[in-house]
Design a protein around this motif. Structure first.
Motif, mmCIF file in Angstrom:
data_model
loop_
_atom_site.group_PDB
_atom_site.id
_atom_site.type_symbol
_atom_site.label_atom_id
_atom_site.label_comp_id
_atom_site.label_asym_id
_atom_site.label_seq_id
_atom_site.Cartn_x
_atom_site.Cartn_y
_atom_site.Cartn_z
ATOM 1 N N MET A 1 -40.726 26.139 -6.619
ATOM 2 C CA MET A 1 -39.335 26.541 -6.853
ATOM 3 C C MET A 1 -38.394 25.516 -6.233
ATOM 4 O O MET A 1 -38.679 24.971 -5.169
ATOM 5 C CB MET A 1 -39.097 27.941 -6.278
ATOM 6 C CG MET A 1 -39.869 29.043 -7.010
ATOM 7 S SD MET A 1 -39.396 30.727 -6.545
ATOM 8 C CE MET A 1 -40.093 30.825 -4.902
ATOM 9 N N ASP A 2 -37.281 25.257 -6.875
ATOM 10 C CA ASP A 2 -36.361 24.216 -6.437
ATOM 11 C C ASP A 2 -35.335 24.695 -5.415
ATOM 12 O O ASP A 2 -34.981 23.961 -4.495
ATOM 13 C CB ASP A 2 -35.613 23.649 -7.648
ATOM 14 C CG ASP A 2 -36.542 22.929 -8.612
ATOM 15 O OD1 ASP A 2 -37.522 22.322 -8.140
ATOM 16 O OD2 ASP A 2 -36.292 22.992 -9.825
ATOM 17 N N GLN A 29 -30.716 29.725 -12.462
ATOM 18 C CA GLN A 29 -32.082 29.428 -12.032
ATOM 19 C C GLN A 29 -32.349 29.941 -10.622
ATOM 20 O O GLN A 29 -33.427 30.472 -10.331
ATOM 21 C CB GLN A 29 -32.343 27.920 -12.083
ATOM 22 C CG GLN A 29 -33.748 27.531 -11.614
ATOM 23 C CD GLN A 29 -33.975 26.034 -11.592
ATOM 24 O OE1 GLN A 29 -33.275 25.283 -12.267
ATOM 25 N NE2 GLN A 29 -34.943 25.577 -10.824
ATOM 26 N N GLU A 33 -35.272 32.438 -9.298
ATOM 27 C CA GLU A 33 -36.210 32.084 -8.238
ATOM 28 C C GLU A 33 -36.179 33.097 -7.095
ATOM 29 O O GLU A 33 -37.217 33.418 -6.508
ATOM 30 C CB GLU A 33 -35.896 30.681 -7.711
ATOM 31 C CG GLU A 33 -36.205 29.577 -8.698
ATOM 32 C CD GLU A 33 -35.970 28.188 -8.121
ATOM 33 O OE1 GLU A 33 -35.806 28.076 -6.892
ATOM 34 O OE2 GLU A 33 -35.960 27.225 -8.904
ATOM 35 N N GLN A 36 -38.194 35.985 -8.117
ATOM 36 C CA GLN A 36 -39.622 35.682 -7.996
ATOM 37 C C GLN A 36 -40.101 35.870 -6.556
ATOM 38 O O GLN A 36 -41.198 36.374 -6.308
ATOM 39 C CB GLN A 36 -39.893 34.264 -8.473
ATOM 40 C CG GLN A 36 -39.700 34.038 -9.964
ATOM 41 C CD GLN A 36 -39.773 32.575 -10.343
ATOM 42 O OE1 GLN A 36 -40.414 31.765 -9.657
ATOM 43 N NE2 GLN A 36 -39.090 32.197 -11.413
#
Length: 256
Positions: A1-2, A29, A33, A36
């Motif tokens: 993940m970023d 995004q 994330e 998640q």
């Protein structure tokens, strides 16, 4: 993940916001994330508590409205049905507690994350704000639902309707945060570790009972007290709790 970093330390999942160059403003995004990470907390049976924080100067400047608005306009779901929504408005329900630590700017979605989760520690000189009204919209991450519930009608309307910012002392006064600390990360992690040492089934049952009062009312929560207790009394952890009391030792809970 970023944009979201996770680390497992024993029974605690550390969840770190990692877009510091943009003051952790949430993109579409980044929201995905974070969901998640919350789903990992929910699905990993070894994890008992989450700890959400940022090591940057600011917890979050709020939503990256340009990025998020584009995705909303094209009909994208903010959170999928198969993931756990950190804001607890859609998707799967969270059953494990989450502690937060905030500092610097904690705006819009940051406030709504505090309201959606369980315990929050604020650093000195933290600036809070639910400022959507200044952008011609209104909070859509749960503040209109939970702010008055947590902090009282007048306190909520004072900030929802004006968009005015407020500091950590005011946040403590109205009950948005539970402590103010010179070291919010350390203080928050300590609380998360303490929660993780307790009986997991008992912690989860406590959350369920408390939430039911808000979501379904006093009578529904009252009726569910004894059934929940009966389930817990048959668990190994309940027996361990009694034995540790009799033997005057620290209990060792397994979540079973």
């Amino acid at each position: 993940m970023d944009y979201i970093k996770t680390e497992i330390r024993k029974h605690v999942l550390l969840i770190e916001l990692n877009r510091n160059e943009k003051m952790n403003a949430f993109t579409f995004q980044m929201l995905q994330e974070l969901a998640q990470a919350f789903t990992l907390l929910e699905e990993n049976s070894e994890l008992r508590c989450g700890f959400l924080f940022s090591k940057g100067k600011h917890f979050s400047a709020g939503l990256d409205l340009v990025d998020v608005a584009v995705n909303i306009e094209r009909g994208a779901a903010l959170i999928g049905d198969d993931t756990v929504d950190p804001l607890q408005l859609m998707g799967r329900k969270r059953t494990k507690p989450v502690v937060m630590a905030v500092q610097g700017h904690a705006l819009t979605i940051a406030v709504e994350l505090i309201l959606a989760n369980d315990i929050c520690i604020a650093g000195r000189d933290t600036k809070f704000g639910q400022i959507e009204i200044k952008r011609g919209i209104f909070p859509f991450g749960g503040a209109t639902i939970r702010f008055a519930q947590r902090c009282g009608w007048g306190n909520a309307m004072r900030y929802l309707l004006t968009g005015d910012s407020f500091d950590e002392n005011e946040a403590l006064r109205i009950g948005l945060v539970q402590e103010v600390s010179d070291k919010p990360y350390e203080a928050g992690l300590k609380i998360a570790n303490t929660i993780a040492e307790q009986a997991p089934l008992g912690v989860q049952a406590t959350l369920i009972s408390a939430r039911k009062t808000f979501e379904q009312g006093y009578e529904a929560a009252k009726e569910d007290l004894l059934p929940q207790l009966h389930k817990l009394m048959s668990s190994r952890d309940a027996k361990e709790g009694v034995n540790s009391f009799v033997e005057r030792r620290t209990a060792k809970f397994t979540g079973s």
